[in-house]
Motif scaffolding. Structure first.
Motif, PDB file in Angstrom:
ATOM      1  N   ASP A  38     -24.495 -96.739  50.869  1.00 35.31           N
ATOM      2  CA  ASP A  38     -24.100 -98.258  51.014  1.00 35.31           C
ATOM      3  C   ASP A  38     -24.207 -99.080  49.870  1.00 35.31           C
ATOM      4  O   ASP A  38     -23.750 -99.990  49.457  1.00 35.31           O
ATOM      5  CB  ASP A  38     -25.075 -98.743  51.965  1.00 35.31           C
ATOM      6  N   HIS A  39     -24.975 -98.384  48.769  1.00 31.61           N
ATOM      7  CA  HIS A  39     -25.189 -99.282  47.495  1.00 31.61           C
ATOM      8  C   HIS A  39     -23.962 -99.303  46.641  1.00 31.61           C
ATOM      9  O   HIS A  39     -23.550 -99.995  46.152  1.00 31.61           O
ATOM     10  CB  HIS A  39     -26.426 -98.819  46.750  1.00 31.61           C
ATOM     11  N   VAL A  40     -23.287 -97.968  46.769  1.00 33.44           N
ATOM     12  CA  VAL A  40     -21.968 -97.885  45.956  1.00 33.44           C
ATOM     13  C   VAL A  40     -21.111 -98.678  46.815  1.00 33.44           C
ATOM     14  O   VAL A  40     -20.075 -99.342  45.973  1.00 33.44           O
ATOM     15  CB  VAL A  40     -21.785 -96.272  45.889  1.00 33.44           C
ATOM     16  N   VAL A  91     -32.454 -98.706  42.438  1.00 30.83           N
ATOM     17  CA  VAL A  91     -33.070 -98.673  43.793  1.00 30.83           C
ATOM     18  C   VAL A  91     -33.471 -97.088  44.016  1.00 30.83           C
ATOM     19  O   VAL A  91     -34.672 -96.887  43.713  1.00 30.83           O
ATOM     20  CB  VAL A  91     -32.401 -99.145  44.929  1.00 30.83           C
ATOM     21  N   TRP A  92     -32.573 -96.432  44.172  1.00 30.10           N
ATOM     22  CA  TRP A  92     -32.744 -95.058  44.496  1.00 30.10           C
ATOM     23  C   TRP A  92     -32.281 -94.174  43.236  1.00 30.10           C
ATOM     24  O   TRP A  92     -33.037 -92.907  43.259  1.00 30.10           O
ATOM     25  CB  TRP A  92     -31.658 -94.560  45.681  1.00 30.10           C
ATOM     26  N   SER A  93     -31.866 -94.702  42.358  1.00 29.74           N
ATOM     27  CA  SER A  93     -31.601 -93.823  41.072  1.00 29.74           C
ATOM     28  C   SER A  93     -31.851 -94.693  39.770  1.00 29.74           C
ATOM     29  O   SER A  93     -31.305 -95.861  39.652  1.00 29.74           O
ATOM     30  CB  SER A  93     -30.116 -93.749  41.040  1.00 29.74           C
ATOM     31  N   SER A 151     -27.542-107.750  48.178  1.00 34.76           N
ATOM     32  CA  SER A 151     -28.344-106.654  48.277  1.00 34.76           C
ATOM     33  C   SER A 151     -27.701-105.926  49.726  1.00 34.76           C
ATOM     34  O   SER A 151     -27.560-106.532  50.556  1.00 34.76           O
ATOM     35  CB  SER A 151     -29.687-107.534  48.796  1.00 34.76           C
ATOM     36  N   PRO A 152     -27.385-104.589  49.608  1.00 28.98           N
ATOM     37  CA  PRO A 152     -27.039-103.792  50.800  1.00 28.98           C
ATOM     38  C   PRO A 152     -28.071-104.010  52.002  1.00 28.98           C
ATOM     39  O   PRO A 152     -27.589-104.240  53.096  1.00 28.98           O
ATOM     40  CB  PRO A 152     -26.958-102.509  50.371  1.00 28.98           C
ATOM     41  N   HIS A 153     -29.245-103.884  51.615  1.00 24.85           N
ATOM     42  CA  HIS A 153     -30.355-103.961  52.793  1.00 24.85           C
ATOM     43  C   HIS A 153     -31.422-104.740  52.591  1.00 24.85           C
ATOM     44  O   HIS A 153     -31.394-105.195  51.441  1.00 24.85           O
ATOM     45  CB  HIS A 153     -30.889-102.551  52.886  1.00 24.85           C
ATOM     46  N   MET A 154     -32.012-105.155  53.572  1.00 20.55           N
ATOM     47  CA  MET A 154     -33.289-106.319  53.483  1.00 20.55           C
ATOM     48  C   MET A 154     -34.319-105.269  52.891  1.00 20.55           C
ATOM     49  O   MET A 154     -34.928-104.658  53.594  1.00 20.55           O
ATOM     50  CB  MET A 154     -33.564-106.890  54.794  1.00 20.55           C
ATOM     51  N   ASP A 155     -34.478-105.397  51.624  1.00 24.31           N
ATOM     52  CA  ASP A 155     -35.544-104.874  50.828  1.00 24.31           C
ATOM     53  C   ASP A 155     -35.019-104.236  49.350  1.00 24.31           C
ATOM     54  O   ASP A 155     -35.872-104.412  48.532  1.00 24.31           O
ATOM     55  CB  ASP A 155     -36.478-103.902  51.261  1.00 24.31           C
ATOM     56  N   ASP A 156     -33.867-104.037  49.262  1.00 23.13           N
ATOM     57  CA  ASP A 156     -33.434-103.698  48.049  1.00 23.13           C
ATOM     58  C   ASP A 156     -33.407-104.677  46.917  1.00 23.13           C
ATOM     59  O   ASP A 156     -33.821-104.416  45.698  1.00 23.13           O
ATOM     60  CB  ASP A 156     -31.578-103.387  48.001  1.00 23.13           C
ATOM     61  N   GLU A 157     -32.964-106.051  47.307  1.00 21.79           N
ATOM     62  CA  GLU A 157     -33.231-107.060  46.419  1.00 21.79           C
ATOM     63  C   GLU A 157     -34.879-107.043  45.808  1.00 21.79           C
ATOM     64  O   GLU A 157     -34.905-107.408  44.539  1.00 21.79           O
ATOM     65  CB  GLU A 157     -32.917-108.364  46.954  1.00 21.79           C
TER      66      GLU A 157
HETATM   67 ZN   LIG Z   1     -30.615 -99.972  50.364  1.00 19.38          ZN
END
Ligand SMILES: [Zn+2]
Length: 230
Positions: free
Chosen positions: A127-129, A156-158, A23-29
């Motif tokens: 960051d996800h890429v 997540v975003w896409s 997970s790139p950031h805390m919440d993406d997962e």
């Molecule tokens: Zn993220």
């Protein structure tokens, strides 16, 4: 004749393999695969979460990034997972640095996941890429490789073009509660967009599912071809 609807394959087995969630950031997962993680845990699968960034990028000025680490620990506790792994790369500026690539290679080798969840490599967030680029470079340092590992890209975003789907009707409430533990992030205050995507995804499967998470699944070698930063 091709079927009228090419529906994603419905996954129904969750307990058989070790799971690593990157997970790139805390919440993406939780946004991308919280309901599915809950199913893996309920089925007895060991699940490890690896956070790539330090989480400093999406906080009010002067806020302590430890807030986001603690939120991630609360979610892990709530789900009955072990302590997450924090690699503390630079939030909003992740890249395949030697340190990050080495750390990911070490954890891939240690966990030896049967299934690895990663953000989709074409996600809109840089960051996800970059997370996929780190994983790709890490793969080049593994002597044994992960030939039998299954990769599931989450959204997540896409939104992505899915080939598998998971019915999370039984765990959507746990996902919602977990999202609400990320109090510093928008998902805690307005989870409706995320639940809306899961609701929409229920159209991807036949039957009574109310909420679904969708993924693009690849074998490890094919994933490496697609995620190759070139
Ligand atoms: Zn993220």
């Amino acid at each position: 004749m091709a079927p009228l609807l090419e529906q994603p394959r419905l996954v129904t087995q969750f307990g058989e393999q070790t799971v690593l969630v990157v997970s790139p950031h805390m919440d993406d997962e939780m946004i991308g695969c919280g309901g599915t993680i809950a199913l893996h845990i309920a089925a007895g699968a060991p699940v490890t979460t690896l956070f790539m960034s330090d989480g400093a990028g999406n906080l009010p000025e002067n806020a302590d990034p430890a807030v986001r680490h603690n939120e991630a620990r609360s979610v892990a506790d709530f789900f009955g997972m072990g302590e997450p792994i924090f690699l503390n790369g630079p939030d909003t500026a992740l890249s395949p640095t030697d340190d990050l690539v080495d750390a990911v290679a070490t954890h891939l080798s240690d966990v030896a996941p049967g299934i690895i969840y990663v953000p989709w490599f074409h996600d809109a967030h840089r960051d996800h890429v970059a997370t996929n680029h780190v994983i790709w470079h890490a793969s080049q340092r593994l002597s044994d490789g992960l030939a039998d590992t299954i990769v599931r890209c989450y959204e997540v975003w896409s939104p992505l073009v899915a080939n598998i789907a998971v019915d999370i009707t039984a765990t959507i409430n746990r996902k919602l509660l977990a999202l609400q533990l990320y109090r510093s992030q928008f998902v805690a205050h307005d989870p409706a967009p995320i639940l809306g995507l899961n609701r929409y995804r229920s159209m991807a499967v036949s039957g009574p599912a109310t909420h679904v998470e969708c993924f693009a699944e690849y074998c490890w070698p094919r994933y490496l071809e697609l995620a190759n930063p070139g």
